[in-house]
Design a protein around this motif. Structure first.
Motif, PDB file in Angstrom:
ATOM      1  N   MET A 113       0.831  -1.205   0.000  1.00 21.95           N
ATOM      2  CA  MET A 113       0.000   0.000   0.000  1.00 21.95           C
ATOM      3  C   MET A 113       0.869   1.260   0.000  1.00 21.95           C
ATOM      4  SD  MET A 113      -1.004   2.570   2.233  1.00 21.95           S
ATOM      5  CE  MET A 113      -1.042   2.093   3.964  1.00 21.95           C
ATOM      6  N   LEU A 114       1.951   1.253   0.776  1.00 25.05           N
ATOM      7  CA  LEU A 114       2.826   2.428   0.824  1.00 25.05           C
ATOM      8  C   LEU A 114       3.452   2.681  -0.547  1.00 25.05           C
ATOM      9  CD1 LEU A 114       4.542   1.893   4.302  1.00 25.05           C
ATOM     10  CD2 LEU A 114       2.704   3.497   3.725  1.00 25.05           C
ATOM     11  N   ALA A 115       3.819   1.606  -1.239  1.00 29.20           N
ATOM     12  CA  ALA A 115       4.405   1.755  -2.582  1.00 29.20           C
ATOM     13  C   ALA A 115       3.356   2.292  -3.556  1.00 29.20           C
ATOM     14  CB  ALA A 115       4.958   0.415  -3.061  1.00 29.20           C
ATOM     15  N   GLU A 116       2.122   1.799  -3.435  1.00 32.68           N
ATOM     16  CA  GLU A 116       1.044   2.275  -4.313  1.00 32.68           C
ATOM     17  C   GLU A 116       0.791   3.768  -4.092  1.00 32.68           C
ATOM     18  OE1 GLU A 116      -2.305  -0.180  -3.320  1.00 32.68           O
ATOM     19  OE2 GLU A 116      -1.163  -1.992  -3.767  1.00 32.68           O
ATOM     20  N   ALA A 117       0.761   4.161  -2.821  1.00 33.02           N
ATOM     21  CA  ALA A 117       0.507   5.574  -2.509  1.00 33.02           C
ATOM     22  C   ALA A 117       1.643   6.441  -3.039  1.00 33.02           C
ATOM     23  CB  ALA A 117       0.340   5.751  -1.000  1.00 33.02           C
ATOM     24  N   GLU A 118       2.873   5.945  -2.890  1.00 29.75           N
ATOM     25  CA  GLU A 118       4.022   6.707  -3.380  1.00 29.75           C
ATOM     26  C   GLU A 118       3.979   6.841  -4.903  1.00 29.75           C
ATOM     27  OE1 GLU A 118       7.570   5.807  -1.218  1.00 29.75           O
ATOM     28  OE2 GLU A 118       8.796   6.406  -2.935  1.00 29.75           O
ATOM     29  N   ASP A 119       3.458   5.838  -5.554  1.00 32.38           N
ATOM     30  CA  ASP A 119       3.340   5.892  -7.022  1.00 32.38           C
ATOM     31  C   ASP A 119       2.140   6.723  -7.478  1.00 32.38           C
ATOM     32  OD1 ASP A 119       5.556   4.333  -7.268  1.00 32.38           O
ATOM     33  OD2 ASP A 119       4.492   2.468  -7.716  1.00 32.38           O
ATOM     34  N   GLY A 120       1.374   7.264  -6.512  1.00 33.36           N
ATOM     35  CA  GLY A 120       0.259   8.139  -6.871  1.00 33.36           C
ATOM     36  C   GLY A 120      -1.043   7.432  -7.164  1.00 33.36           C
ATOM     37  N   HIS A 121      -1.151   6.147  -6.788  1.00 33.66           N
ATOM     38  CA  HIS A 121      -2.414   5.442  -7.030  1.00 33.66           C
ATOM     39  C   HIS A 121      -3.480   5.978  -6.072  1.00 33.66           C
ATOM     40  CE1 HIS A 121      -0.484   1.670  -9.011  1.00 33.66           C
ATOM     41  NE2 HIS A 121       0.248   2.737  -9.218  1.00 33.66           N
ATOM     42  N   PRO A 122      -4.623   6.392  -6.582  1.00 32.26           N
ATOM     43  CA  PRO A 122      -5.685   6.879  -5.692  1.00 32.26           C
ATOM     44  C   PRO A 122      -6.443   5.721  -5.039  1.00 32.26           C
ATOM     45  CG  PRO A 122      -6.408   6.967  -7.969  1.00 32.26           C
ATOM     46  CD  PRO A 122      -4.998   6.456  -7.999  1.00 32.26           C
ATOM     47  N   SER A 123      -7.147   6.026  -3.963  1.00 33.73           N
ATOM     48  CA  SER A 123      -8.023   5.026  -3.342  1.00 33.73           C
ATOM     49  C   SER A 123      -9.461   5.518  -3.499  1.00 33.73           C
ATOM     50  CB  SER A 123      -7.698   4.855  -1.851  1.00 33.73           C
ATOM     51  OG  SER A 123      -8.310   5.884  -1.107  1.00 33.73           O
ATOM     52  N   HIS A 124     -10.392   4.761  -2.953  1.00 31.55           N
ATOM     53  CA  HIS A 124     -11.813   5.120  -3.039  1.00 31.55           C
ATOM     54  C   HIS A 124     -12.106   6.450  -2.341  1.00 31.55           C
ATOM     55  CE1 HIS A 124     -16.055   4.453  -3.485  1.00 31.55           C
ATOM     56  NE2 HIS A 124     -16.257   4.534  -2.184  1.00 31.55           N
ATOM     57  N   THR A 126      -9.804   9.026  -2.018  1.00 26.57           N
ATOM     58  CA  THR A 126      -8.935  10.118  -2.466  1.00 26.57           C
ATOM     59  C   THR A 126      -9.776  11.173  -3.173  1.00 26.57           C
ATOM     60  OG1 THR A 126      -7.139   8.533  -2.794  1.00 26.57           O
ATOM     61  CG2 THR A 126      -6.886  10.683  -3.836  1.00 26.57           C
ATOM     62  N   GLU A 127      -9.663  12.428  -2.680  1.00 20.63           N
ATOM     63  CA  GLU A 127     -10.495  13.476  -3.277  1.00 20.63           C
ATOM     64  C   GLU A 127      -9.776  14.205  -4.395  1.00 20.63           C
ATOM     65  OE1 GLU A 127     -12.029  15.909  -0.142  1.00 20.63           O
ATOM     66  OE2 GLU A 127     -13.242  14.249   0.645  1.00 20.63           O
ATOM     67  N   ASP A 128      -8.515  14.567  -4.154  1.00 21.52           N
ATOM     68  CA  ASP A 128      -7.773  15.350  -5.139  1.00 21.52           C
ATOM     69  C   ASP A 128      -6.881  14.411  -5.941  1.00 21.52           C
ATOM     70  OD1 ASP A 128      -6.529  17.215  -6.591  1.00 21.52           O
ATOM     71  OD2 ASP A 128      -5.841  18.453  -4.914  1.00 21.52           O
ATOM     72  N   LEU A 129      -7.403  13.950  -7.069  1.00 22.87           N
ATOM     73  CA  LEU A 129      -6.719  12.891  -7.809  1.00 22.87           C
ATOM     74  C   LEU A 129      -5.352  13.284  -8.350  1.00 22.87           C
ATOM     75  CD1 LEU A 129      -9.608  11.162  -9.792  1.00 22.87           C
ATOM     76  CD2 LEU A 129      -8.473  10.414  -7.715  1.00 22.87           C
ATOM     77  N   GLY A 130      -5.169  14.550  -8.658  1.00 18.38           N
ATOM     78  CA  GLY A 130      -3.890  14.967  -9.242  1.00 18.38           C
ATOM     79  C   GLY A 130      -2.802  15.200  -8.204  1.00 18.38           C
TER      80      GLY A 130
END
Ligand code: FES
Ligand code: FES
Length: 167
Positions: A113-124, A126-130
Motif C-alpha cells: 500500500m505504501l508503494a502504491e501511494a508513493e506511485d500516486g495510485h488513488p483510493s476510493h 482520495t479526493e484530489d486525484l492529481g
C-alpha cells in the motif's frame, strides 16, 4: 493436468510441479513449505494470504500458481532481509496484533500500500486525484480495508502505519 513452474520466494528459487488448479497460496504453503501467508477464507475476503507478487500486493488464494511462472514473491517472512522490516517493528511497537494470524498479510499489505501511494495510485476516498497522496487516517483505513483482523487490532495497525509514514 500438471505443469512445472519456477518461482522465487523470499530470495530462493523453487521449481515445483503443480496441478493447474493449484492456487499460489497452496503452492507456497503445501508445496514449498512457506507458511507465512495464512489461509483464512480461501476466497478473497480476508487478506490473510496477502503476499508481494512482482512488487505488488496480491491475494495469493485468488492467484493460480501456474499463471505466475518466473514470478518473484515476497512473503512477510522474507521482508526484512534477515532482520525486522520497519513495518514489522512498528507493528510490535504499537501492538498491531494479538493472535497474529492476520499479521503476515497485514504487513505485506502495508508495504504494498505504501508503494502504491508513493506511485500516486488513488483510493476510493482520495479526493484530489492529481495531488500527492496524503496518507490520512481515512486513506490508510480505506487502503487496508481488504485485510480483516478478528482480534480487532486495527487501532494499533493504524498507529504502526502512521509511525512508518512519519506521522
Ligand atoms: S485466504 Fe485469501 S483472502 Fe482470505
Ligand atoms: S491479530 Fe488476530 S486476527 Fe488479527
Amino acid at each position: 493436468m500438471e505443469r512445472s513452474i519456477t518461482i522465487r520466494v523470499d530470495g530462493a528459487e523453487h521449481e515445483v510441479t503443480v496441478d493447474t488448479r493449484t492456487t499460489l497460496l497452496d503452492a507456497l504453503r503445501e508445496r514449498i513449505g512457506n507458511t507465512s501467508p495464512k489461509k483464512g477464507c480461501d476466497h478473497g475476503q480476508c487478506g490473510s494470504c496477502t503476499v508481494l507478487l512482482d512488487g505488488r500486493r496480491q491475494l495469493s488464494c485468488l492467484a493460480l500458481a501456474v499463471a505466475h511462472d518466473g514470478a518473484e514473491i515476497v512473503t512477510a517472512a522474507g521482508l526484512g532481509d534477515g532482520d525486522l522490516h520497519p513495518v514489522q517493528q512498528a507493528f510490535i511497537t504499537h501492538d498491531g496484533f494479538q493472535c497474529g494470524y492476520c499479521t503476515p498479510g497485514q504487513v505485506c499489505s502495508v508495504v504494498g500500500m505504501l508503494a502504491e501511494a508513493e506511485d500516486g495510485h488513488p483510493s476510493h476516498v482520495t479526493e484530489d486525484l492529481g495531488a500527492e497522496t496524503e496518507l490520512s487516517d481515512a486513506e490508510i483505513r480505506e487502503r487496508l480495508s481488504g485485510n480483516l483482523c478478528r482480534c480487532g487490532a486495527y487501532v494499533g495497525i493504524l498507529d504502526a502505519v502512521k509511525e512508518v509514514t512519519g506521522r
